[in-house]
Design a protein around this motif. Structure first.
Motif, PDB file in Angstrom:
ATOM      1  N   THR A  68      -8.322  -3.696  -2.457  1.00  0.00           N
ATOM      2  CA  THR A  68      -7.715  -2.455  -1.949  1.00  0.00           C
ATOM      3  C   THR A  68      -7.800  -1.336  -2.978  1.00  0.00           C
ATOM      4  O   THR A  68      -8.168  -0.191  -2.655  1.00  0.00           O
ATOM      5  CB  THR A  68      -6.247  -2.698  -1.571  1.00  0.00           C
ATOM      6  OG1 THR A  68      -6.181  -3.734  -0.588  1.00  0.00           O
ATOM      7  CG2 THR A  68      -5.619  -1.436  -1.004  1.00  0.00           C
TER       8      THR A  68
ATOM      9  N   SER B  68      -9.791   2.510   3.758  1.00  0.00           N
ATOM     10  CA  SER B  68      -9.835   1.193   3.125  1.00  0.00           C
ATOM     11  C   SER B  68      -9.356   0.113   4.090  1.00  0.00           C
ATOM     12  O   SER B  68      -9.870  -1.016   4.085  1.00  0.00           O
ATOM     13  CB  SER B  68      -8.982   1.186   1.851  1.00  0.00           C
ATOM     14  OG  SER B  68      -7.635   1.478   2.138  1.00  0.00           O
ATOM     15  N   SER B  69      -8.397   0.445   4.956  1.00  0.00           N
ATOM     16  CA  SER B  69      -7.883  -0.527   5.907  1.00  0.00           C
ATOM     17  C   SER B  69      -8.888  -0.833   7.005  1.00  0.00           C
ATOM     18  O   SER B  69      -9.169  -1.997   7.314  1.00  0.00           O
ATOM     19  CB  SER B  69      -6.577  -0.020   6.532  1.00  0.00           C
ATOM     20  OG  SER B  69      -5.581   0.139   5.555  1.00  0.00           O
TER      21      SER B  69
ATOM     22  N   LEU C 111      -1.926  -5.298   5.517  1.00  0.00           N
ATOM     23  CA  LEU C 111      -2.577  -4.181   4.836  1.00  0.00           C
ATOM     24  C   LEU C 111      -3.283  -3.254   5.825  1.00  0.00           C
ATOM     25  O   LEU C 111      -3.230  -2.031   5.700  1.00  0.00           O
ATOM     26  CB  LEU C 111      -3.580  -4.722   3.809  1.00  0.00           C
ATOM     27  CG  LEU C 111      -2.976  -5.492   2.630  1.00  0.00           C
ATOM     28  CD1 LEU C 111      -4.082  -6.083   1.770  1.00  0.00           C
ATOM     29  CD2 LEU C 111      -2.077  -4.596   1.787  1.00  0.00           C
TER      30      LEU C 111
ATOM     31  N   VAL D 236      -6.286   5.485   2.323  1.00  0.00           N
ATOM     32  CA  VAL D 236      -5.593   4.283   2.771  1.00  0.00           C
ATOM     33  C   VAL D 236      -6.102   3.856   4.140  1.00  0.00           C
ATOM     34  O   VAL D 236      -6.337   2.668   4.409  1.00  0.00           O
ATOM     35  CB  VAL D 236      -4.064   4.523   2.803  1.00  0.00           C
ATOM     36  CG1 VAL D 236      -3.343   3.316   3.408  1.00  0.00           C
ATOM     37  CG2 VAL D 236      -3.535   4.809   1.410  1.00  0.00           C
TER      38      VAL D 236
ATOM     39  N   GLY E 166      -2.301   0.692   6.757  1.00  0.00           N
ATOM     40  CA  GLY E 166      -3.268   1.788   6.646  1.00  0.00           C
ATOM     41  C   GLY E 166      -3.330   2.626   7.904  1.00  0.00           C
ATOM     42  O   GLY E 166      -3.425   3.860   7.843  1.00  0.00           O
TER      43      GLY E 166
ATOM     44  N   PRO F 226       0.793  -1.237   0.000  1.00  0.00           N
ATOM     45  CA  PRO F 226       0.000   0.000   0.000  1.00  0.00           C
ATOM     46  C   PRO F 226       0.826   1.289   0.000  1.00  0.00           C
ATOM     47  O   PRO F 226       0.286   2.353  -0.288  1.00  0.00           O
ATOM     48  CB  PRO F 226      -0.818  -0.109   1.306  1.00  0.00           C
ATOM     49  CG  PRO F 226      -0.763  -1.535   1.694  1.00  0.00           C
ATOM     50  CD  PRO F 226       0.559  -2.021   1.214  1.00  0.00           C
TER      51      PRO F 226
ATOM     52  N   GLN G 186     -10.520   2.324  -3.302  1.00  0.00           N
ATOM     53  CA  GLN G 186      -9.862   3.632  -3.329  1.00  0.00           C
ATOM     54  C   GLN G 186     -10.177   4.422  -4.601  1.00  0.00           C
ATOM     55  O   GLN G 186      -9.809   5.593  -4.700  1.00  0.00           O
ATOM     56  CB  GLN G 186      -8.345   3.446  -3.201  1.00  0.00           C
ATOM     57  CG  GLN G 186      -7.910   2.951  -1.843  1.00  0.00           C
ATOM     58  CD  GLN G 186      -6.410   2.739  -1.736  1.00  0.00           C
ATOM     59  OE1 GLN G 186      -5.679   2.932  -2.698  1.00  0.00           O
ATOM     60  NE2 GLN G 186      -5.949   2.330  -0.562  1.00  0.00           N
TER      61      GLN G 186
END
Length: 482
Positions: free
Chosen positions: A288, A309-310, A152, A306, A156, A33, A292
């Motif tokens: 992911t 999304s995490s 991931l 980020v 984030g 990421p 985004q």
């Protein structure tokens, strides 16, 4: 009381080695990421910084089989600590450098982490009673699949605001120190149980061949799939691997037993592992990037940062993977690795198809992501049980090392496919179309379906049954350990 203490010792060992396995997944996925951030802060192109991933995969392919063999031959605790020292050096270097060449070197050193998993498997097989091994392997391997999502999510959380990429590597540094302390404290010292020595020619041939093939796969989209560099790399790698195959067949103590590798159950399981590795990247990368995408521009996606999304989209799947990983040992013990793997793969098919067809609402993506995470955790838990059942006691490290390489190859292929698909952008928005992500998610469903088919064929074509001891162990596990 002695029986209770034995169970506690076993539980502590399995838990500690599961944390060691998390290191592999954390180092593999945490960087993905932040590649864009790394390119911006190092003032280099995205193509140049992609070598931080490519170099890591190439080093893993070259080093894992050899280190797995070392773990079969020598003191497993010492080999494990040696690998962790190399990984720690890589993490420290990446944390303090602002030079791309040194960062790539650091990622090469971190590539040794891929060998941690097969060493942990070899330790479990050496230290536990046979009736305990299958369940322990399921937990260890399931945690490996769960760790991909954790990497991931943690990234984030770390990269909120304008944070520098160095903090990711400070995290891996601290985590590696913790893991080393666990190994020193928990893992017992025991001599290796393999025969013969190290086939250095075989190790070199396998490293060169795998590196060339993976280099062609990972850099094909950059070099061009029709260029002489790509085809030359691929052809030379396959040629070297063919020569390596002939060499190994003639050795008394080969690096990899060709007889073991070509057993139908082992061969089909490793091919299935390639497809599972592909599904891992189709799921993590595809999901992911999809969430985004700026919906106001593309008409799809969720314009997630980020951090969003995490926490919103990936964390529920990671938690599902954790629950699945920790319970996979009991499930595999009760029903066997083949039915569990096939059920998990069908769950993955359902999750990927849902991502492809129903992804306009947040809950839809979260549910689909949970299904795909459950698939990866179950598959990672069941595959090693099949591999270890086909390997002799002195072959565990190298057999699981080859299986780990199969996952690496699958992930590399999936990453290359995703790169090619995302390279086709809309002339209006300059971003991939929604149809591109639909193709990625259907590709994930296809790989899960192929994994199901291969494992089904493993059972029907080989007619290979477990040994009497293994059958007794499997039944005994219903009453032992936990």
């Amino acid at each position: 009381m002695p029986r209770t203490r034995e169970r506690q010792r076993t539980g502590v060992l399995v838990l500690s080695l599961s944390v060691v396995a998390l290191t592999v997944a954390l180092l593999q996925t945490a960087v993905v990421p932040v590649l864009g951030v790394m390119a911006e802060q190092l003032d280099v192109s995205a193509v140049a910084v992609s070598w931080a991933v490519t170099a890591n995969l190439l080093a893993a392919a070259a080093a894992t089989p050899l280190i797995g063999r070392l773990a079969d031959l020598y003191n497993k605790k010492h080999v494990l600590l040696g690998v962790l020292v190399v990984v720690l050096a890589g993490s420290l270097l990446a944390a303090v450098t602002s030079s791309l060449p040194l960062l790539i070197l650091a990622r090469v050193l971190q590539g040794a982490s891929f060998a941690l998993y097969p060493i942990c498997v070899a330790i479990l097989r050496a230290e536990l009673q046979p009736r305990q091994v299958v369940r322990a392997l399921a937990v260890l391997s399931g945690m490996l699949g769960f760790g991909g999502g954790v990497g991931l999510v943690v990234t984030g959380l770390l990269m909120s605001g304008s944070a520098g990429y160095h903090r990711v590597f400070w995290l891996t540094t601290a985590f590696t120190v913790l893991v080393m302390a666990l190994v020193v404290w928990v893992v017992p010292t025991r001599a290796g149980d393999g025969d013969g020595g190290i086939d250095w020619v075989g190790a070199l041939g396998l490293a060169v061949g795998l590196t060339a093939v993976l280099l062609a796969i990972t850099q094909g989209s950059t070099w061009g799939w029709r260029t002489p560099a790509t085809w030359g790399c691929l052809a030379s790698g396959l040629l070297v691997l063919a020569g390596w195959w002939r060499w190994e067949r003639r050795r008394t103590h080969p690096l990899v037993s060709i007889a073991m590798l070509t057993r139908p159950a082992m061969l089909l399981t490793n091919v299935a592992t390639v497809f599972v590795g592909m599904g891992l990247y189709f799921g993590f990368l595809g999901l992911t990037l999809f969430v985004q995408m700026p919906r106001e521009v593309t008409g799809y996606g969720f314009s997630a940062t980020v951090l969003q999304s995490s926490v919103v989209f990936l964390l529920p799947g990671a938690l599902t993977g954790f629950v699945t990983a920790t319970s996979s040992g009991w499930i595999i013990d009760r029903y066997g690795p083949r039915p569990v793997l096939m059920t998990g793969a069908l769950t993955g098919v359902a999750g990927f198809v849902m991502l492809a067809l129903a992804h306009s609402a947040t809950w839809q993506v979260i549910v689909a992501g949970a299904l795909t995470n459950a698939y990866i955790s179950l598959a990672y838990g069941a595959l090693p049980a099949l591999v270890v059942s086909e390997a002799g006691p002195g072959e565990t490290g190298i057999a699981t090392g080859i299986n780990a390489i199969a996952r690496t190859v699958g992930s590399s292929i999936a990453a290359a496919v995703v790169a090619v698909l995302l390279g086709h952008v809309s002339a209006r928005t300059g971003l991939p179309s929604e149809a591109t992500f639909v193709v990625i998610f259907f590709a994930g469903a296809g790989t899960a379906a192929l994994a199901t088919l291969l494992i089904a064929l493993t059972r029907t074509r080989t007619k290979r049954t477990e040994s009497v001891a293994a059958q007794v162990d499997s039944r005994a596990m219903q009453h032992e350990w936990g």
